[in-house]
Design a protein around this motif. Structure first.
Motif, short mmCIF file in Angstrom:
data_model
loop_
_atom_site.label_atom_id
_atom_site.label_comp_id
_atom_site.label_asym_id
_atom_site.label_seq_id
_atom_site.Cartn_x
_atom_site.Cartn_y
_atom_site.Cartn_z
N ASP A 187 0.75 -1.11 -0.09
CA ASP A 187 0.03 0.01 0.06
C ASP A 187 1.03 1.32 0.09
N SER A 188 1.95 1.14 0.69
CA SER A 188 2.67 2.37 0.76
C SER A 188 3.44 2.86 -0.43
N VAL A 189 3.55 2.01 -1.42
CA VAL A 189 4.28 2.37 -2.87
C VAL A 189 3.32 2.51 -4.01
N ARG A 190 1.97 1.80 -3.84
CA ARG A 190 0.93 1.56 -4.98
C ARG A 190 0.91 3.31 -5.73
N GLY A 191 1.11 3.06 -6.97
CA GLY A 191 0.78 4.33 -7.62
C GLY A 191 1.93 5.25 -7.84
N ARG A 192 3.09 4.74 -6.90
CA ARG A 192 4.46 5.45 -7.22
C ARG A 192 5.44 4.47 -7.83
N PHE A 193 5.35 3.27 -7.28
CA PHE A 193 6.52 2.30 -7.85
C PHE A 193 5.85 1.32 -9.02
N THR A 194 6.69 1.07 -9.94
CA THR A 194 6.11 0.11 -11.06
C THR A 194 7.21 -0.97 -11.18
N ILE A 195 7.01 -2.30 -11.07
CA ILE A 195 7.89 -3.51 -11.14
C ILE A 195 7.83 -3.79 -12.80
N SER A 196 8.87 -4.19 -13.14
CA SER A 196 8.80 -4.90 -14.58
C SER A 196 10.07 -6.14 -14.65
N ARG A 197 9.83 -6.64 -15.80
CA ARG A 197 10.73 -7.81 -15.89
C ARG A 197 11.09 -7.98 -17.21
N ASP A 198 12.26 -8.57 -17.60
CA ASP A 198 12.88 -8.84 -19.11
C ASP A 198 13.07 -10.38 -18.79
N ASN A 199 12.54 -11.43 -19.30
CA ASN A 199 13.02 -12.56 -19.14
C ASN A 199 14.22 -13.07 -19.92
N ALA A 200 14.11 -12.37 -21.11
CA ALA A 200 15.35 -12.76 -21.90
C ALA A 200 16.68 -12.33 -21.45
N LYS A 201 16.88 -11.24 -20.53
CA LYS A 201 17.78 -10.84 -19.81
C LYS A 201 18.11 -11.07 -18.24
N LYS A 202 17.02 -11.73 -17.88
CA LYS A 202 16.92 -12.13 -16.40
C LYS A 202 17.13 -10.92 -15.53
N MET A 203 16.25 -10.00 -16.08
CA MET A 203 16.42 -8.66 -15.33
C MET A 203 15.14 -8.42 -14.68
N VAL A 204 15.23 -7.78 -13.46
CA VAL A 204 13.84 -7.10 -12.91
C VAL A 204 14.27 -5.70 -12.59
N TYR A 205 13.29 -5.03 -12.81
CA TYR A 205 13.44 -3.54 -12.54
C TYR A 205 12.44 -2.89 -11.59
N LEU A 206 12.67 -1.70 -11.00
CA LEU A 206 11.90 -1.12 -10.08
C LEU A 206 11.95 0.46 -10.34
N GLN A 207 10.88 0.90 -11.19
CA GLN A 207 10.55 2.42 -11.52
C GLN A 207 10.01 2.90 -10.01
N MET A 208 10.84 3.98 -9.45
CA MET A 208 10.25 4.63 -8.22
C MET A 208 10.32 6.09 -8.58
N ASN A 209 8.92 6.61 -8.15
CA ASN A 209 8.68 8.03 -8.66
C ASN A 209 7.85 8.59 -7.53
N SER A 210 7.93 9.74 -7.31
CA SER A 210 7.34 10.47 -6.13
C SER A 210 7.93 10.06 -4.91
N LEU A 211 9.30 9.98 -4.92
CA LEU A 211 10.02 9.64 -3.79
C LEU A 211 9.96 10.13 -2.36
N LYS A 212 9.69 9.52 -1.47
CA LYS A 212 9.42 10.17 0.11
C LYS A 212 10.79 9.70 0.87
N PRO A 213 11.14 10.48 1.77
CA PRO A 213 11.79 10.18 2.85
C PRO A 213 11.79 8.83 3.36
#
Length: 118
Positions: A61-87
């Motif tokens: 709940d604390s990050v919903r709407g601000r963070f986005t997780i994604s993955r690239d299976n070919a590269k075995k990578m996981v990403y986390l886009q973090m917007n509107s960051l808070k202290p």
């Protein structure tokens, strides 16, 4: 055996953005749910978000709407886009497989430090 390498952390001002990356060298990455976790000083590690092999996502709940997780299976990578960051997002961020019993995992990467401060 799983090798996890997180990167992309840093110091950012409140309201700023960061994109974390994780290389997850593991067997059956494609079929595994992957998660991002964080641990703030003096607090326990908690799950922030996870993405299944079918690309379904779940967010705390604390990050919903601000963070986005994604993955690239070919590269075995996981990403986390973090917007509107808070202290309160300040923590060491880790990636790993996601399972309900994730607290029993014995193998973690070094994590990447995210500091949100003016």
């Amino acid at each position: 055996q799983v090798q996890l390498v997180e990167s992309g952390g840093g110091l950012v001002q409140p309201g700023g953005s960061l994109r974390l990356s994780c290389l997850a060298d593991m067997f059956d990455f494609r079929g595994s749910a992957m998660g991002w976790y964080r641990q703030a000083p003096g607090k326990q590690r908690d799950v922030v978000t996870f993405i299944t092999g079918d690309y379904a996502t779940h967010y705390a709940d604390s990050v919903r709407g601000r963070f986005t997780i994604s993955r690239d299976n070919a590269k075995k990578m996981v990403y986390l886009q973090m917007n509107s960051l808070k202290p309160e997002d300040t923590a060491v961020y880790y990636c790993n497989q996601y399972q309900p019993q994730w607290r029993r995992f014995g193998s973690w990467g070094q994590g990447t430090q995210v500091t949100v401060s003016s």
